[in-house]
Enzyme design. Structure first.
Site, short mmCIF file in Angstrom:
data_model
loop_
_atom_site.label_atom_id
_atom_site.label_comp_id
_atom_site.label_asym_id
_atom_site.label_seq_id
_atom_site.Cartn_x
_atom_site.Cartn_y
_atom_site.Cartn_z
N SER A 45 -0.28 13.59 -6.02
CA SER A 45 0.45 13.18 -7.23
C SER A 45 1.47 12.13 -6.84
O SER A 45 2.67 12.37 -6.85
CB SER A 45 1.19 14.39 -7.82
OG SER A 45 0.33 15.46 -8.05
N GLU A 46 0.97 10.95 -6.47
CA GLU A 46 1.86 9.94 -5.91
C GLU A 46 2.99 9.57 -6.85
O GLU A 46 4.14 9.43 -6.44
CB GLU A 46 1.08 8.69 -5.50
CG GLU A 46 0.15 8.89 -4.30
CD GLU A 46 -1.20 9.51 -4.69
OE1 GLU A 46 -1.48 9.61 -5.91
OE2 GLU A 46 -1.96 9.90 -3.78
N PHE A 72 0.38 0.68 -4.97
CA PHE A 72 0.08 0.14 -6.30
C PHE A 72 0.28 1.22 -7.37
O PHE A 72 0.74 0.94 -8.47
CB PHE A 72 -1.36 -0.39 -6.37
CG PHE A 72 -1.64 -1.56 -5.46
CD1 PHE A 72 -0.75 -2.61 -5.35
CD2 PHE A 72 -2.80 -1.62 -4.72
CE1 PHE A 72 -1.00 -3.70 -4.52
CE2 PHE A 72 -3.08 -2.69 -3.89
CZ PHE A 72 -2.18 -3.74 -3.79
N HIS A 82 -8.42 0.20 0.72
CA HIS A 82 -7.58 0.79 1.76
C HIS A 82 -6.99 -0.25 2.72
O HIS A 82 -6.48 0.11 3.76
CB HIS A 82 -8.39 1.80 2.61
CG HIS A 82 -8.52 3.16 1.99
ND1 HIS A 82 -8.94 3.36 0.70
CD2 HIS A 82 -8.30 4.40 2.49
CE1 HIS A 82 -8.98 4.65 0.43
NE2 HIS A 82 -8.58 5.31 1.50
#
Lengths: 322, 315
Positions: free
Chosen positions: A57-58, A86, A128
């Site tokens: 849950s960034e 981002f 990535h």
């Protein structure tokens, strides 16, 4: 003297700051196990209240850290891959960063956002492999990119002690760097102060992150032909413009090597400021990823998008000849 | 309690009405999101809080900021962009904050406050020695924001003393709840195992009672709670609508929605003489606030980026 790796330097900085200051804690994904090898062993040393494995849950845990910081803590967030930044650009650029000004100086948000392994790790493909330090520098978030073990230690320590949000990018290409370091001399490196890794008199090469190593190799290669000064900003924001001017005003020639996209990138900012404020005797050059690049998967394609030593040699020779 | 609840509901109502006038006169630039109609929620919830508890608020935040104890005079000066304002004129309507009163700010991004409140409340637990709680206010639109749902998950996992207060006024700007919320609002809380209830958000006493129970359970270490308060926004989403004249609510609903007025509900419980004396004191206070706000100095343009950083930065 001891042989210190860049990774161990990062780990040592985190352990030292957590030992020194009870309000420092670290959170992120898979950090108890330490899949990036920086937080390994911290759980046993500091316990689960200071080493928090988070759900995926960034956005949630990034603003959670903002709230904890507003309440007096000093969170350090590890982001497993650079592109996660981002997802949380709103939470960093629009929330954490803006609290100080918007509240008229009432609020402090001392959060460190830490990316061990930014840029291409080769073969990790489009989502990535980014190096979005320029985005953070652009919006005014303090942004550092250490290139050596001593700077990794010193900038990480400073980032944690700052009263503002700081993003620290540890390039994948730097993680394997080892230096002979006197451990007693490891200390905080102030933000906004660049350094000369190798003095020279003909061309200033500004190298960001792991390309410090590229630039040092190129300087060796060109020795006897062109005298290259390798200058490392260390912080992209704040930026040591007076330090750069001191170098460029001596050499009169400037090349920037920067592993991020060309258009609106940090290399462009460095060239523009040098053109406005410094004594250039030849048009400056930059070696970067292509404009708007998305890193393709296949090895040859990945490498085709990354700046390299050969391009740097060409650029240095071009500015030296102008 | 009845008198203090009424006083706050009435103060917020009249404060907002004066703000709308100041938007029309050009003293407040950028407009506001009026809280008119929803006052009972801020008044009822904040009456259940202590001085050292904290809140996060929303774009429609004046009521929360006032109810948590900000000085209305400095609040109005902030809305007018003056150096004497709470944020020294740097925040305005959508970012008004007073950290000395535990007001961690109104916020311009819907749903953004939930994770901030959760992190602050977690820090209180970590720091020990107290039973402080955090409250995050948000609207029905926010229950579709991922970051809020992520925060609810974290709060439940880590038993964080945070109260999530959803002010369901039926509309996310112009979109109705039935068009934007699948399932139910409280169903989101249930999914994370967070106890929830739905209450009448027009009655400050009802809100106070429900909030008190939720806050006490959080103080006892039972983790987060969720309160859905049913309400109706009497005015525009934003004062910009007064000029744009967009129509999205049925005329009959706008009439029926205003029938139950938080000011009348709370005021009806008071002796008329007591009510009148409260009203008079509020008018005097707001007259003073308007005079102070409109005559305070504007910030010096050379200070535009003051406070950008907490610690010094090179240019």
């Amino acid at each position: 003297m001891a042989r210190l790796s860049y990774l161990k330097a990062l780990q040592r900085a985190l352990i030292d700051e957590m030992s020194r200051d009870e309000s420092v804690f670290v959170l992120g994904e898979d950090i108890r196990v330490g899949v990036n090898n920086v937080t390994t062993g911290l759980l046993a040393k500091f316990g689960p209240q200071r080493v928090l494995d988070t759900p995926l849950s960034e956005q949630g845990f990034t603003s959670f850290a903002t709230g904890a910081a507003l309440a007096g803590m000093r969170p350090v967030i590890e982001f497993q891959i650079p592109s996660l930044l981002f997802l949380v650009f709103e939470q960093i650029a629009n929330q954490a960063h803006k609290f100080s000004l918007m509240t008229g100086g009432q609020a402090r948000v001392p959060v460190t956002y830490f990316v061990p392994g930014s840029g291409s790790k080769t073969g990790w493909a489009g989502q990535h492999s980014d190096h979005p330090y320029g985005l953070f520098a652009h919006v005014g978030v303090k942004t550092v990119v250490p290139a050596t073990p001593a700077d990794a230690y010193g900038l990480f320590v400073s980032a944690i002690r700052e009263d503002d949000p700081v993003v620290i990018f540890a390039p994948a290409g730097s993680l394997g760097v080892r230096d002979d370091v006197d451990l007693e001399t490891l200390s905080a490196v102030p933000l906004g102060v660049g350094t000369i890794h190798r003095p020279g008199s003909d061309v200033t090469v500004v190298a960001v992150g792991h390309h410090v190593q590229t630039a040092l190799a190129v300087a060796d290669q060109l020795e006897g032909e062109i005298s290259v000064e390798v200058w490392d900003p260390r912080s992209l924001y704040p930026f040591d413009w007076s330090g750069l001017a001191e170098s460029v005003n001596r050499t009169g020639r400037l090349v920037v090597i920067d592993d991020s996209n060309r258009h609106c990138g940090i290399a462009g900012e460095i060239l523009a400021t040098a053109a406005e404020q410094m004594r250039l005797t030849a048009p400056p050059r930059r070696v970067t990823r292509p404009s708007g690049a998305v890193l393709p998967f296949a090895l040859a394609l990945d490498l085709a998008c990354q700046p390299d030593a050969e391009q740097l040699v060409t650029a240095v020779r071009e500015v030296a000849k102008d | 309690m009845e008198a203090s609840l009424y006083r706050m509901v009435r103060l917020i109502r009249r404060f907002e009405e004066r703000c709308v006038e100041l938007v029309r006169s050009g003293d407040i630039i950028g407009g506001i999101h009026p809280y008119i109609g929803q006052e009972a929620i801020a008044a009822g919830v904040c009456a259940a809080l202590r001085f050292d508890d904290i809140i996060t608020s929303t774009h429609r935040g004046h009521g929360h900021v006032l109810a948590k104890g900000a000085d209305p005079i400095r609040m109005l000066a902030e809305l007018c962009g003056k150096v004497t304002g709470l944020n020294r004129g740097r925040g305005g309507s959508m970012h008004a904050a007073d950290f000395s009163k535990g007001i961690f700010g109104a916020n311009g991004i819907v749903g953004a406050g939930g994770a901030i409140a959760t992190g602050a409340a977690w820090a209180f637990l970590r720091q020990g020695g107290g039973d402080k709680v955090a409250v995050s206010f948000f609207g029905d639109g926010a229950v579709s924001q991922g970051v809020l749902l992520e925060a609810m998950n974290l709060a439940a996992l880590w038993k964080v003393p945070v109260l999530f207060v959803c002010e369901n006024n039926g509309y996310a700007t112009t979109l109705t709840v039935s068009e934007s919320v699948a399932g139910t609002i409280c169903g989101r809380a249930s999914a994370f195992g967070i106890p929830s209830s739905t209450v009448d958000g027009m009655d400050a006493a009802v809100v106070f009672e429900a909030a008190s129970a939720a806050v006490e359970s959080a103080r006892r270490g039972e983790g987060p709670a969720f309160l859905e308060c049913l309400t109706y926004r009497f005015d525009a989403h934003h004062t910009w609508e007064h000029k744009a004249r967009v129509r999205y609510r049925p005329a009959e609903e706008e009439v029926s929605g205003r029938l139950r007025d938080p000011v009348e509900i709370a005021g009806g419980r008071l002796d008329p003489a007591e009510r009148e004396s409260i009203d008079e004191a509020i008018e005097a206070l707001l007259d003073e606030a308007v005079a102070f706000a409109t005559t305070s100095p504007a910030p010096d343009p050379s200070t535009a980026l003051d406070y950008l950083y907490g610690s010094a930065v090179l240019p």
